[in-house]
Scaffold this active site. Structure first.
Site, PDB file in Angstrom:
ATOM      1  NE  ARG A 194      -4.135  -1.117   0.919  1.00 19.92           N
ATOM      2  CZ  ARG A 194      -5.433  -0.948   1.261  1.00 19.92           C
ATOM      3  NH1 ARG A 194      -5.889  -0.685   2.276  1.00 19.92           N
ATOM      4  NH2 ARG A 194      -6.096  -0.695   0.167  1.00 19.92           N
ATOM      5  CD  GLN A 199      -2.834   6.018  -4.389  1.00 15.70           C
ATOM      6  OE1 GLN A 199      -1.853   6.887  -4.558  1.00 15.70           O
ATOM      7  NE2 GLN A 199      -3.840   6.481  -3.829  1.00 15.70           N
ATOM      8  CG  ASP A 251      -4.401  -1.112  -3.653  1.00 16.44           C
ATOM      9  OD1 ASP A 251      -5.107  -2.166  -3.418  1.00 16.44           O
ATOM     10  OD2 ASP A 251      -4.261  -0.365  -2.608  1.00 16.44           O
ATOM     11  CB  SER A 291      -7.424   0.759  -3.527  1.00 14.14           C
ATOM     12  OG  SER A 291      -7.584   2.209  -3.420  1.00 14.14           O
ATOM     13  CE1 TYR A 343      -7.620  -3.199   4.884  1.00 13.30           C
ATOM     14  CE2 TYR A 343      -5.248  -3.519   4.583  1.00 13.30           C
ATOM     15  CZ  TYR A 343      -6.533  -3.549   4.057  1.00 13.30           C
ATOM     16  OH  TYR A 343      -6.641  -4.107   2.830  1.00 13.30           O
TER      17      TYR A 343
END
Lengths: 374, 374
Positions: free
Chosen positions: B120, B125, B128, B131, B226
């Site tokens: 992450r 990104q 991901d 996501s 998280y």
């Protein structure tokens, strides 16, 4: 006087009056009796009605004891016969297009009002159930489309690239169409709308949608804001324009209805076949024949990857707020026919007269008497 | 090299790569073979794949001929055995929490990458999938809630009175929660959000929602964004706060998950019972035990008029755009492991290393090797 509320038929989740509306009636010195579980499908239990001062009774008791019954769906002839002879019946009976029921009410010397007859005047706006339910229908139609579409409505700019907004074409910019436009815009779609009435153009633009122009439409101010039937030449031009826009659209929501007639055909079979797989058509005119050639009433069919949703009684699927709005319309109308806790019918009032199906078996307005002589 | 795309299992409507992503691979001098009908449930037919230059093959052929297979759902051990010994397998295998499959890949000396392992970090990104799929999930969760609620989301001021906006409470403001907030706001709801991470507060406020504060949360920067497990005292305070807000809410959307563990219980049974009839709970953590005590995975239950939707693989229900985003993530990752049309694994790259389950049977990253020794 005693006002009765019945539990609507199984396929109807709304109820004519929620407890908040009942409270208003009670404040007018009327009694209110509610059929057991009448509000359950609108998430309102018997205790909530009792708490505001209504009594819970059996269906037979409500039919036998009420001086006035407010419903949404029309009652059967058998049940109407169980009402007191002088009792007033209110509902959404589709009186102009339901000659069997209207003739029965006349024969039985009944007094009845049908809420879809409320004149489309400024003063009557607060009683217009067609308009308030069209708001519900327009909103729900977009949720249905967005839930069925395999794509997003809004645009996204993400780290992994961008998603373009869905293209939504709305056919018919009446109350339902305008609400559909507003809701689709809220959700971030790129919205195009079409209507034969030039008056609709400004409203469409003010909601941020693009207006699709087809020149040469006939208009009729006397149609009470409804669209009127068009020439064959115009109709073909209209279909061609819709065909052209449809191929670029992800969603089409059709809302075109002509009261008492078959809905106009706007989306032809060739147009459906020209749409991208995954596209969705929501046909709000499904119950009057559909605006799309391939619509099946109350069903969803898929042709070449295009989903066609033949929408039924969709207002019933938002039962709490739809009942709330229905109840407000009822209260505003009942104000005109209840005085000091008693029924008081003043047929000098154009709204009372216009909404009346018959009074003790007599047609009091010209639309009904014309229909009865046909 | 040949890259293969399989048809996903029946319950999965997405496909790993749509034609637009395939086109990119072809431009890198790779061959792409697609299992017959792999794209159908995402509304993409074989001809559309052929048109960009891919070949359509049987499942057996794709398994036997590919040097690399990109999937979403993990393959069975039996099917992995049918792949070339040196072929690279990519998918979303849940490698850290699926020891059976991970151990099998190691024993069979396979090379595999699992997309949920993508670090992450800022650079990663664009690859991901957690996501991008959370964006889909957050959006769909609101459509599900709005479609199930017997009330409007937006406020209305009409001739027949006003409708107040629906109150929506979002638990957990990660990517899915933030997207749910944004979508509920778009639809006109009044939105409250809760998260144990104070960093989420600013994002919640910037979306126009109100932030529900519960003081005393533990935070852990190392958790990769998280939430971490909390003290018993905090958990009780949290449940009490949620209980208090729930009673005023029409909708709760819960998104709280802790990777590899049972989801935290946030909505107790007493809280469900305190909610208004007609309210809706959408539990996005249903598959890992649920954030609500009464959630049933993949089912909708109704308790005292409160609907609790135990959401399953909801990303699959937006198959076109979800596949598009998945494909973009894949392309961005594949850029790192394909050079001049050939597989080229550089384990010096923290993303390549971090995403790898095993290389020719060897664990190359510490998370996997730790898990294997447990």
């Amino acid at each position: 006087m005693t006002i009765g509320i019945l539990k609507e038929p199984k396929e109807e989740s709304r109820v004519a009056l929620l407890p908040e509306a009942v409270k208003t009636l009670l404040s007018w010195n009327a009694q209110v009796i509610i059929e057991t579980d009448a509000g359950l499908s609108a998430f309102t239990d018997n205790d909530t009605y009792k708490a505001v001062g209504a009594s819970i009774k059996s269906r037979a008791e409500v039919l036998a004891e009420s001086d006035m019954i407010c419903s949404i769906q029309p009652l059967s002839q058998e049940e109407i016969s169980k009402m007191k002879p002088q009792a007033v019946l209110l509902g959404q009976m589709g009186a102009l297009f339901n000659p069997e029921l209207t003739k029965f009410l006349v024969q039985e010397k009944r007094t009845a009002f049908s809420m879809e007859l409320v004149p489309r005047t400024t003063r009557a706006q607060s009683m217009d159930v067609l308009s308030s339910m069209a708001t519900v229908i327009g909103y729900k139609s977009v949720l249905l489309a967005a839930s069925s579409l395999p794509r997003f409505f809004p645009m996204f700019m993400t780290a992994a690239g961008s998603i373009t907004p869905a293209k939504v074409l709305i056919l018919g910019a009446g109350v339902a169409g305008l609400q559909a436009i507003a809701t689709a815009k809220r959700l971030g779609a790129s919205v195009f709308a079409f209507d034969v009435r030039q008056a609709a153009k400004e409203e469409v633009l003010s909601l941020g949608a693009k207006f699709v122009d087809v020149e040469g439409a006939k208009e009729d101010k006397a149609a009470g804001g409804y669209a009127v039937e068009q020439s064959a030449e115009f109709i073909q031009k209209q279909k061609d324009t819709i065909h052209e826009y449809a191929a670029k659209s992800d969603v089409i929501i059709t809302t075109a209805q002509i009261p008492g007639r078959k809905a106009p055909l706007l989306v032809e079979e060739r147009t459906v076949l020209a749409m991208k797989p995954g596209s969705v058509i929501v046909d709000l005119a499904a119950s009057s024949g559909g605006n799309c050639a391939l619509t099946q009433a109350d069903q969803t069919v898929e042709i070449n990857g295009v989903k066609i949703i033949g929408v039924g009684n969709i207002a019933s699927e938002l039962p709490q707020d739809a009942s709330k709005m229905y109840g407000k319309n009822y209260i505003n109308f009942l104000k005109l026919i209840i005085k000091d806790g008693e029924i008081n019918l003043n047929f000098e009032d154009d709204i009372v007269k216009g909404t009346c199906v018959c009074h003790q078996g007599e047609a009091v307005n010209s639309r009904i008497s014309e229909m009865l002589t046909q």
